[in-house]
Design a protein around this motif. Structure first.
Motif, short mmCIF file in Angstrom:
data_model
loop_
_atom_site.label_atom_id
_atom_site.label_comp_id
_atom_site.label_asym_id
_atom_site.label_seq_id
_atom_site.Cartn_x
_atom_site.Cartn_y
_atom_site.Cartn_z
N GLU A 103 94.08 7.48 41.80
CA GLU A 103 95.36 7.89 42.37
C GLU A 103 95.19 8.26 43.84
N GLY A 104 96.30 8.54 44.49
CA GLY A 104 96.25 9.06 45.85
C GLY A 104 96.22 8.02 46.94
N VAL A 105 96.38 6.75 46.59
CA VAL A 105 96.41 5.71 47.62
C VAL A 105 97.74 5.82 48.35
N ARG A 106 97.67 6.05 49.68
CA ARG A 106 98.88 6.28 50.45
C ARG A 106 98.96 5.38 51.69
N ASN A 107 98.61 4.13 51.49
CA ASN A 107 98.73 3.10 52.50
C ASN A 107 99.41 1.93 51.79
N SER B 278 109.60 9.99 46.81
CA SER B 278 109.42 9.21 45.58
C SER B 278 110.27 9.79 44.46
N SER B 279 110.70 8.91 43.59
CA SER B 279 111.44 9.38 42.41
C SER B 279 110.97 8.58 41.20
N ALA B 280 111.28 9.07 40.03
CA ALA B 280 110.88 8.38 38.80
C ALA B 280 111.50 6.98 38.73
N THR B 281 112.69 6.83 39.27
CA THR B 281 113.34 5.52 39.24
C THR B 281 112.91 4.61 40.39
N GLN B 282 112.40 5.23 41.47
CA GLN B 282 111.91 4.45 42.61
C GLN B 282 110.60 5.05 43.14
N PRO B 283 109.54 4.88 42.35
CA PRO B 283 108.24 5.40 42.82
C PRO B 283 107.74 4.57 44.00
N ARG B 284 107.05 5.23 44.89
CA ARG B 284 106.50 4.54 46.06
C ARG B 284 105.02 4.24 45.88
N TRP B 285 104.35 5.00 45.05
CA TRP B 285 102.89 4.93 44.95
C TRP B 285 102.47 4.66 43.51
N PHE B 286 101.31 4.02 43.37
CA PHE B 286 100.85 3.60 42.05
C PHE B 286 99.39 3.99 41.83
N ALA B 287 99.02 4.04 40.58
CA ALA B 287 97.66 4.36 40.18
C ALA B 287 97.20 3.30 39.18
N VAL B 288 95.90 3.18 39.01
CA VAL B 288 95.31 2.37 37.95
C VAL B 288 94.27 3.24 37.26
N GLU B 289 93.77 2.78 36.14
CA GLU B 289 92.69 3.49 35.47
C GLU B 289 91.48 2.59 35.39
N LEU B 290 90.33 3.21 35.66
CA LEU B 290 89.05 2.50 35.70
C LEU B 290 88.08 3.14 34.73
N ILE B 291 87.13 2.33 34.28
CA ILE B 291 86.07 2.83 33.41
C ILE B 291 84.72 2.36 33.96
N PHE B 292 83.71 3.11 33.67
CA PHE B 292 82.36 2.84 34.15
C PHE B 292 81.82 1.51 33.63
N VAL B 293 81.13 0.78 34.53
CA VAL B 293 80.40 -0.42 34.16
C VAL B 293 78.92 -0.26 34.50
N GLN B 294 78.65 0.11 35.77
CA GLN B 294 77.25 0.14 36.21
C GLN B 294 77.10 1.00 37.45
N LYS B 295 76.00 1.75 37.49
CA LYS B 295 75.60 2.47 38.70
C LYS B 295 74.43 1.70 39.30
N PHE B 296 74.49 1.44 40.60
CA PHE B 296 73.41 0.71 41.24
C PHE B 296 72.17 1.61 41.37
N PRO B 297 70.97 1.00 41.36
CA PRO B 297 69.74 1.80 41.49
C PRO B 297 69.73 2.66 42.76
N SER B 298 70.34 2.14 43.82
CA SER B 298 70.50 2.92 45.05
C SER B 298 71.76 2.40 45.75
N TYR C 141 98.90 14.82 47.18
CA TYR C 141 99.48 13.48 47.21
C TYR C 141 100.98 13.47 46.94
N PHE C 142 101.60 14.65 46.88
CA PHE C 142 103.04 14.76 46.62
C PHE C 142 103.82 13.98 47.68
N ASP C 143 104.87 13.28 47.23
CA ASP C 143 105.76 12.55 48.14
C ASP C 143 107.20 12.84 47.72
#
Length: 153
Positions: free
Chosen positions: A28-32, A88-108, A83-85
């Motif tokens: 969340e919190g993407v504001r561009n 924005s309203s429930a009927t006309q939101p300006r910002w969006f979120a997605v959900e992610l899950i872990f796949v891999q951490k790089f060795p470095s 991140y409040f805006d």
């Protein structure tokens, strides 16, 4: 499709994903507007490079996967959220979120300097002068180059 999402590790790091690998994390919190549009374009099971920024060790840290596609970012409606805006309203939101899950951490962490030195990544938005997007698409050939960098010891 492939993506690169920038984050400050104090806010959300690859370790947050790795420490609870089966629990989705709300991105969340993407504001561009351009970054928001890219976020909305993410499809189920797309892979995301997690890139640590604004920290001591800047660079690629690991991989996450999209498990829930774009929906209205709940933080835009919370007055106590940074991140409040109010526009924005429930009927006309300006910002969006997605959900992610872990796949891999790089060795470095793969440092930004190393990415910039690769002639195969010259078109990657991340290495372009003045590029500050927090969400950006990654071409399949760029993905392969960065993955090879990350997995080589």
């Amino acid at each position: 499709m492939y993506w690169l999402y920038k984050t400050e590790p104090e806010e959300c790091s690859i370790d947050d994903f790795a420490n609870n690998p089966t629990k989705p994390i709300v991105w969340e919190g993407v504001r561009n507007y351009q970054a928001r549009n890219f976020l909305r374009a993410a499809a189920l099971d797309d892979l995301v490079l997690i890139y640590h920024s604004s920290c001591k060790l800047i660079g690629l840290a690991g991989i996450a996967r999209v498990v829930k596609t774009a929906y209205p970012d709940p933080s835009q409606f919370q007055p106590d959220s940074i991140y409040f805006d109010a526009r924005s309203s429930a009927t006309q939101p300006r910002w969006f979120a997605v959900e992610l899950i872990f796949v891999q951490k790089f060795p470095s962490v793969v440092p930004l300097d190393k990415l910039k030195r690769s002639s195969k990544l010259e078109q990657l938005a991340l290495v372009q002068k003045g590029s500050r997007l927090s969400v950006m698409p990654v071409q399949p050939d760029e993905w392969q180059v960065m993955l090879a960098m990350a997995t080589k010891e």
